[in-house]
Design an enzyme around this catalytic site. Sequence first.
Site, PDB file in Angstrom:
ATOM      1  N   LYS A  48       0.817  -1.216   0.000  1.00 20.11           N
ATOM      2  CA  LYS A  48       0.000   0.000   0.000  1.00 20.11           C
ATOM      3  C   LYS A  48       0.854   1.270   0.000  1.00 20.11           C
ATOM      4  CE  LYS A  48      -0.703   0.438   4.982  1.00 20.11           C
ATOM      5  NZ  LYS A  48       0.126   1.646   5.103  1.00 20.11           N
ATOM      6  N   THR A  49       1.985   1.231   0.709  1.00 17.62           N
ATOM      7  CA  THR A  49       2.857   2.410   0.736  1.00 17.62           C
ATOM      8  C   THR A  49       3.373   2.720  -0.667  1.00 17.62           C
ATOM      9  OG1 THR A  49       3.549   1.911   3.003  1.00 17.62           O
ATOM     10  CG2 THR A  49       4.964   3.390   1.738  1.00 17.62           C
ATOM     11  N   ASP A 239      -3.463   7.650   4.461  1.00 14.30           N
ATOM     12  CA  ASP A 239      -2.940   6.311   4.719  1.00 14.30           C
ATOM     13  C   ASP A 239      -3.553   5.767   6.019  1.00 14.30           C
ATOM     14  OD1 ASP A 239      -1.396   4.035   4.366  1.00 14.30           O
ATOM     15  OD2 ASP A 239       0.404   4.899   5.252  1.00 14.30           O
ATOM     16  N   GLU A 240      -3.639   4.459   6.140  1.00 16.57           N
ATOM     17  CA  GLU A 240      -4.160   3.785   7.355  1.00 16.57           C
ATOM     18  C   GLU A 240      -5.535   4.333   7.738  1.00 16.57           C
ATOM     19  OE1 GLU A 240      -2.770   1.230   8.385  1.00 16.57           O
ATOM     20  OE2 GLU A 240      -0.596   1.337   8.292  1.00 16.57           O
ATOM     21  N   GLN A 270      -7.753  -4.968   9.325  1.00 20.06           N
ATOM     22  CA  GLN A 270      -6.712  -4.648  10.293  1.00 20.06           C
ATOM     23  C   GLN A 270      -7.114  -3.467  11.184  1.00 20.06           C
ATOM     24  OE1 GLN A 270      -2.474  -5.195   8.979  1.00 20.06           O
ATOM     25  NE2 GLN A 270      -3.364  -5.174   6.932  1.00 20.06           N
ATOM     26  N   ARG A 616       1.543 -11.392  10.220  1.00 21.41           N
ATOM     27  CA  ARG A 616       2.890 -10.861  10.485  1.00 21.41           C
ATOM     28  C   ARG A 616       3.952 -11.889  10.067  1.00 21.41           C
ATOM     29  NH1 ARG A 616       1.693  -6.599   9.671  1.00 21.41           N
ATOM     30  NH2 ARG A 616      -0.289  -7.576   9.190  1.00 21.41           N
TER      31      ARG A 616
END
Length: 661
Positions: A48-49, A239-240, A270, A616
């Site tokens: 995503k970044t 973002d987020e 998330q 993770r």
Amino acid sequence: MKKYTIHRDVSPVKTVIDYSRELNEEQLDVVLSDDGPILVIAGAGSGKTRVVTYRVARLLERGVPPGGILLLTFTNKAAREMLHRVEHLVKMDTRYIWGGTFHHIGNLILRQHAERVGYRKSFTILDNEDAKDVVELAVKASGIDTKARMFPKGGVVKELFSYAANTMQTVDEAIRERNPFFYDIADEMMAVHRIYMEKKRETNAMDFDDLLTYWHRLLAEDEELRKLYAMTFRHILVDEYQDTNRIQSEIIDFMGLLNRNVMVVGDDAQSIYSFRGANFQNILDFPKRYGEAKVYKLETNYRSTPEILDLANNSISFNFNQFEKTLRSVKKSGVVPVVAPSRDVIQQAEFVAQRILELSDEGVPLDRISVLYRAHYHSMEVQMELTRRGIPFEIRSGLRFFEQAHIKDVVSFLRVMSNPDDEVSWKRMLRIFPRIGKKTADHIYAYLREQSDPFDPLISGAIANTFKGIRKENIEVWSELFGELKDLFADEAPGDMISAVLKHGYIEYLKLTYPNYEARLEDLGQLINFSTRYHSLETFLSELSLMSGISGEEIVAAGDTDDERVILSTIHQAKGLEWQVVFIIWCAEGRFPNPKAVEEGAIEEERRLFYVASTRAMDELYLCYPILAFDRQAGHIIMRPSRFLAELDGAKYEEWALSEY
């Protein structure tokens, strides 16, 4: 009518980026998308970044001026890294892009318009410690007699005020929702809040929450200013987005009012921070608020093996409220995740430690291994076992279990009973009680040291004859508590001694002192259970001293690499990180999901936590739980596997019999 200076398009930058080569098809669709609102559901490990970075680069290439782009992130570091990467891609000065956290951007805007909310542009920003001090000044100015009654510490009060601000509630509403045990002092809390807000204005100071509150007020109440910023920012990227709260969501909607070029990126699966005020509905409702929004999904995962993703996909599929997606791995097939039931919590810790040593021998660096858990106290036995085996570890979820303030507080009572000459423990213990400061504690200790039996003046209440300023309530508590502790000391019952300390005021002390008092109370419950293994108070205290006295620097690494340490972390702290190997411990019903969350109907957020923990892992995933647990009151309890394990397709994991391990 006032005229506005509007950013016009600048000459397009000559295209130098081969987007089709740099991005996969899903990412490319987002980056090259036309204008208009965009929701990007970015699965774990899907890049995503990279998408946000290339989207900004693409906008600059199209001729959008840097000053017309607003990039909102949850850390300033993330914004700096993205913009540095953009600068590298388009060879263009990105300093004029508005990039940073909501608080950073709020500060920039308020520096220009502070007078409109009753401040001067030179306002000071209070850090959390300064804000706590101002709250305590407000308590004093309110006239509340804290000598006559106990009142929450400044940090607890400030945390409540912060929650109210971020959820756009009144203090009264926040108390009902967050701290119902303070409801009898709600009027006093609201009075303190009014004085706190006045003191900040008088001293031209804002706390972090004010940066959002007043930014929101500017946009909500000043139509001209709202239009100005809505026209200034041609494109807004967030973002987020799943972690935004109500006030942040409304700010974004105000800023994107006219152009509606709002691109939000996040993963509803998330969203795990509701306890901080994050509003899960923000991301779910985005397509409703922006009816013309295009929704893209990034489902290609670059982090985990297909086997790990199969398990994670299977788990999250049980959530009803979500944007459905299926993560697909680009990595080759790996090992199947392991479910490892153990005899008890001791064997669980032994398994984790032994497997870590084996992985180290196989060449996996220790810092590429993580042990994750739902609550900090779940890690206690693992910490002890890693210490015993000389495996260095780093705790990301706080201090080592036995080094935490509330553990040391309670243990100080036991140490004093075992060794009445322990000056440090006496003074720590005395300062827990209301209106006993350092100087008074010094005087009391000096007096008790002169007595043939230092506990006698406390039990009899005779200490009141010498120290007439001590609260009557303290004298009464000491009489009951130390009388009980003396009897229990004779019975060698450390667990009962800890329970006595909790019963005689320490639970109330936790509520008034720490915002996360419930988690600390859980820690102490675990300490009580742990103490039942010892038939001698002296042995129990010696073990605690040994465990808290060994630091990570004193342990020789299993591979002689000083910098390598196994990471121990709560799942909340682990979000956004990755490791080659992940152990999730205490995957047992009654521990994970958290019982309180189940009671409050928050089971889907708990499942999202399990999903975050599982994703993770890059190569290997171990899901561990003990079959037997011990509770001092209920005795031995047979633990069922977490519902998050029980509902999995059995083909998604392999079960290991640890009795043979």
